[in-house]
Design an enzyme around this catalytic site. Structure first.
Site, PDB file in Angstrom:
ATOM      1  N   GLN A  45    -119.022  37.664-152.264  1.00  0.00           N
ATOM      2  CA  GLN A  45    -118.253  36.436-152.055  1.00  0.00           C
ATOM      3  C   GLN A  45    -117.707  36.351-150.629  1.00  0.00           C
ATOM      4  O   GLN A  45    -116.635  35.786-150.399  1.00  0.00           O
ATOM      5  CB  GLN A  45    -117.114  36.341-153.081  1.00  0.00           C
ATOM      6  N   SER A  46    -118.427  36.896-149.680  1.00  0.00           N
ATOM      7  CA  SER A  46    -117.968  36.900-148.291  1.00  0.00           C
ATOM      8  C   SER A  46    -117.846  35.487-147.713  1.00  0.00           C
ATOM      9  O   SER A  46    -118.821  34.730-147.692  1.00  0.00           O
ATOM     10  CB  SER A  46    -118.960  37.714-147.449  1.00  0.00           C
ATOM     11  N   ASN A  47    -116.653  35.154-147.233  1.00  0.00           N
ATOM     12  CA  ASN A  47    -116.457  33.882-146.523  1.00  0.00           C
ATOM     13  C   ASN A  47    -117.182  33.909-145.191  1.00  0.00           C
ATOM     14  O   ASN A  47    -117.690  32.895-144.721  1.00  0.00           O
ATOM     15  CB  ASN A  47    -114.966  33.646-146.270  1.00  0.00           C
ATOM     16  N   CYS A  94    -119.989  35.488-144.458  1.00  0.00           N
ATOM     17  CA  CYS A  94    -121.432  35.263-144.654  1.00  0.00           C
ATOM     18  C   CYS A  94    -121.713  33.796-144.921  1.00  0.00           C
ATOM     19  O   CYS A  94    -122.667  33.228-144.386  1.00  0.00           O
ATOM     20  CB  CYS A  94    -121.958  36.140-145.789  1.00  0.00           C
TER      21      CYS A  94
END
Ligand SMILES: *Cc1c(COP(=O)(O)O)cnc(C)c1O
Length: 343
Positions: free
Chosen positions: A79-81, A83
């Site tokens: 859930q990387s913002n 990325c």
């Protein structure tokens, strides 16, 4: 001193607004002799690219262009913002994005991508998910393998570290420090302290270095959401050292200006507790602001707790930097079930 910035790709809508949090201040700060609480709306840097990472990407993408790269490879949690913002920024700039993700099966509903991961796919990024153990032990090799994969196809890739935090990405928050001090000056106050969530440390690094370079007494506190105080003190010094070397900066950075609070991480990175979900609901209900359970919810919760405990009694004005993260709310929808009353 005046800061000389390198080339920048315009992606964000700047400056972002600086707003007072009147009700939060009245209910959670004034009774404890605490400061006026303000918010710097970096959740409004862009719509889909929202949050702090797009400020770093403005400098990273400009550098990628200088180096003749057509592909961006980066990494992060599922859930990387960072990325998600990279995937969208690459699309906008006509580049390919490849995301090396750390699998977190418990946050996905079946095989249907949610939150940031859904946006990654929509933006056309190529996604490779690795189990936690392999990700941790082989990350440098995974970057190398994918970079040579693209190279062999006649492409050229720029590898961006976790969170875009290094001597290049730091420019984004150096610039934000300058912007924010100017915002405050325009409204008519000097901030005693800036507060942000710290995950990979680049936001805090840029703000801390920026305040010192601009001759402001303003302190910067990073509320850790992942690693401990010693980690961030080291990491921030390393980012600043890389920056000084790459850009021939003679500036004497004072590492005593690094303030980290690691008491509100909770059970671990990405894992929130009931009080974090409640703080998110509180901010939404009192101020119409949406925080997230991974970063800003924990930092804001820590800030309110510390104000309550008199920690900021000597401050008159405190600015919370809202670094975004809205898409991270939805994969954790189950955590909010106790946040509203029935009927
Ligand atoms: C990445 C991120 C942070 C932390 O910023 P770093 O520069 O990595 O320390 C804070 N908030 C949100 C919403 C983020 O996505």
């Amino acid at each position: 001193m005046s800061i000389q910035y390198p080339a920048r790709e315009h992606l964000a809508n700047l400056p972002t607004p600086l707003q007072p949090l009147h009700k939060i201040t009245e209910l959670y700060s004034t009774p404890f002799g605490g400061p006026q609480v303000w918010i710097k709306r970096d959740d409004l840097t862009e719509s889909a690219m929202s949050g702090n990472k797009v400020r770093k990407l403005e400098y990273i993408i400009a550098e990628a262009k200088v180096r003749g790269c057509n592909t961006l490879i980066t990494c992060g949690g599922e859930q990387s913002n960072h990325c998600r913002a990279t995937a969208l920024a690459a699309a906008k700039c006509g580049m390919k994005a490849h995301l090396i993700l750390r699998g977190a099966a418990e946050l996905t509903s079946g095989n249907i991508p949610d939150g940031n991961l859904l946006v990654d796919y929509l933006a056309g990024a190529r996604v490779s998910v690795y189990p936690l153990r392999e990700y941790v032990s082989r990350l440098p090799e995974l970057f190398e393998e994918w970079a040579s994969f693209y190279q062999n196809q006649g492409n050229r890739a720029l590898c961006i570290p976790t969170g875009g935090s290094d001597g290049l990405g730091i420019w984004g928050y150096l610039q934000c420090a300058e912007e924010l001090l100017e915002d405050c000056r325009r409204v008519g106050f000097q901030p005693d302290r800036l507060v942000c969530a710290s995950g990979s440390g680049g936001t805090q690094a840029g703000l801390t270095l920026g305040c010192q370079m601009l001759g402001a007494d303003t302190g910067v506190t990073g509320y850790a959401v992942s690693d401990n105080e010693a980690y961030f003190i080291d990491k921030i010094q390393e980012d600043v050292r890389q920056w000084a070397e790459a850009y021939a900066q003679e500036f004497p950075f004072d590492s005593r200006r690094i303030h980290v609070n690691d008491k509100y991480i909770g059970p671990g990175y990405g894992i929130a507790t009931e009080e974090i979900y409640q703080t998110i609901a509180l901010a939404a209900q009192l101020e119409g602001i949406l925080l997230d359970p991974v970063y800003t919810g924990k930092a804001f919760h820590g800030l309110l707790k510390d104000i309550e405990q008199g920690h900021y009694a000597g401050c008159r004005h405190i600015v919370f930097v809202h670094t975004g993260g809205q898409f991270g709310v939805f994969p954790q929808r189950a955590g909010f079930s106790a946040c509203w009353a029935d009927g």
